[in-house]
Scaffold this motif. Structure first.
Motif, short mmCIF file in Angstrom:
data_model
loop_
_atom_site.label_atom_id
_atom_site.label_comp_id
_atom_site.label_asym_id
_atom_site.label_seq_id
_atom_site.Cartn_x
_atom_site.Cartn_y
_atom_site.Cartn_z
N SER A 128 0.76 -1.25 -0.05
CA SER A 128 -0.11 -0.07 0.00
C SER A 128 0.80 1.25 -0.12
O SER A 128 1.98 1.21 0.45
CB SER A 128 -0.85 0.05 1.09
OG SER A 128 -1.91 -1.05 1.21
N CYS A 129 0.44 2.08 -0.44
CA CYS A 129 1.11 3.67 -0.58
C CYS A 129 -0.18 4.65 -0.50
O CYS A 129 -0.71 4.86 -1.52
CB CYS A 129 2.00 3.74 -1.87
SG CYS A 129 2.84 5.54 -2.13
N ALA A 130 0.07 5.46 0.45
CA ALA A 130 -0.81 6.83 0.73
C ALA A 130 0.01 8.02 0.57
O ALA A 130 1.07 7.96 1.19
CB ALA A 130 -1.26 6.36 2.15
N ALA A 131 -0.67 8.65 -0.05
CA ALA A 131 -0.24 10.13 -0.37
C ALA A 131 -0.91 10.99 0.50
O ALA A 131 -1.93 10.98 0.84
CB ALA A 131 -0.35 10.53 -1.99
N SER A 132 -0.04 12.02 1.13
CA SER A 132 -0.76 13.02 1.97
C SER A 132 -0.02 14.34 1.67
O SER A 132 1.02 14.46 1.01
CB SER A 132 -0.46 12.61 3.49
OG SER A 132 0.84 12.45 3.80
N GLY A 133 -0.86 15.42 2.03
CA GLY A 133 -0.38 16.71 2.16
C GLY A 133 -1.37 17.62 1.33
O GLY A 133 -2.48 17.25 0.87
N PRO A 134 -0.73 18.68 0.70
CA PRO A 134 -1.64 19.55 -0.18
C PRO A 134 -1.70 19.12 -1.57
O PRO A 134 -0.77 19.23 -2.35
CB PRO A 134 -1.11 20.79 -0.13
CG PRO A 134 0.56 20.38 0.15
CD PRO A 134 0.50 19.48 0.81
N ILE A 135 -2.67 18.64 -1.72
CA ILE A 135 -2.97 17.61 -3.15
C ILE A 135 -4.17 18.26 -3.75
O ILE A 135 -5.14 18.15 -3.20
CB ILE A 135 -3.06 16.04 -2.83
CG1 ILE A 135 -1.69 15.56 -2.25
CG2 ILE A 135 -3.33 15.48 -4.28
CD1 ILE A 135 -1.93 14.07 -1.81
N ASP B 203 -7.36 4.03 -5.09
CA ASP B 203 -8.36 4.30 -3.99
C ASP B 203 -8.33 5.79 -4.12
O ASP B 203 -7.74 6.58 -3.17
CB ASP B 203 -8.33 3.70 -2.53
CG ASP B 203 -9.28 4.26 -1.63
OD1 ASP B 203 -10.16 5.11 -2.29
OD2 ASP B 203 -9.56 3.68 -0.63
N ASN B 204 -9.03 6.24 -5.07
CA ASN B 204 -9.13 7.82 -5.19
C ASN B 204 -9.50 8.63 -3.84
O ASN B 204 -8.90 9.82 -3.56
CB ASN B 204 -9.70 8.59 -6.32
CG ASN B 204 -9.25 7.71 -7.70
OD1 ASN B 204 -8.14 7.61 -8.04
ND2 ASN B 204 -10.04 7.74 -8.71
N ALA B 205 -10.42 8.12 -3.12
CA ALA B 205 -10.96 8.87 -1.97
C ALA B 205 -9.82 9.08 -0.95
O ALA B 205 -9.88 10.01 -0.07
CB ALA B 205 -12.15 8.36 -1.55
#
Length: 120
Positions: free
Chosen positions: A21-28, A72-74
């Motif tokens: 799994s890879c989760a992106a966070s921050g000002p996206i 998972d776009n959400a």
């Protein structure tokens, strides 16, 4: 700032499965592409699979019909389901994403990597 965090790596026997799994966070503002790369000792980093914002998917020949990439776009997350693992799959797996954190700015980001070891 944008960050990518991978999880799910580990030690598995040949023929087994893992899910990364890879989760992106921050000002996206927008994620244009997410991908998985791997790098074995002494070798160059190479693309494993990618998925674009319109759903276009590509796989390397070595993992075709064994691995599946999904998004998972959400939750700004990408997954890599790895089945029928081989010793040749042993490598550090890196998450990669092409992201616009602000309007009129687009950049490529990398995770820290997660180790996958397949024993024979």
């Amino acid at each position: 700032q944008v960050q990518l965090v991978e999880s799910g790596g580990g030690l598995v026997q040949a023929g087994g499965s893992l899910r990364l799994s890879c989760a992106a966070s921050g000002p996206i503002v927008s994620i244009h592409l997410m991908a998985w790369y791997h790098q074995a000792p002494g070798k160059q980093r190479e693309l494993v699979a990618s998925i674009t914002n319109d759903g276009t998917i590509n796989y390397s020949d070595s993992v075709k019909d064994r691995f599946t990439i999904a998004r998972d776009n959400a939750n700004n997350t990408v997954y890599l389901q790895m089945n029928s693992l081989k010793s040749e799959d042993t490598a550090v797996y890196f998450c990669n994403a092409d992201i616009s954190p602000y309007w009129y700015l687009r950049a490529t980001y990398w995770g820290q990597g997660t180790q996958v070891t397949v024993s024979s």
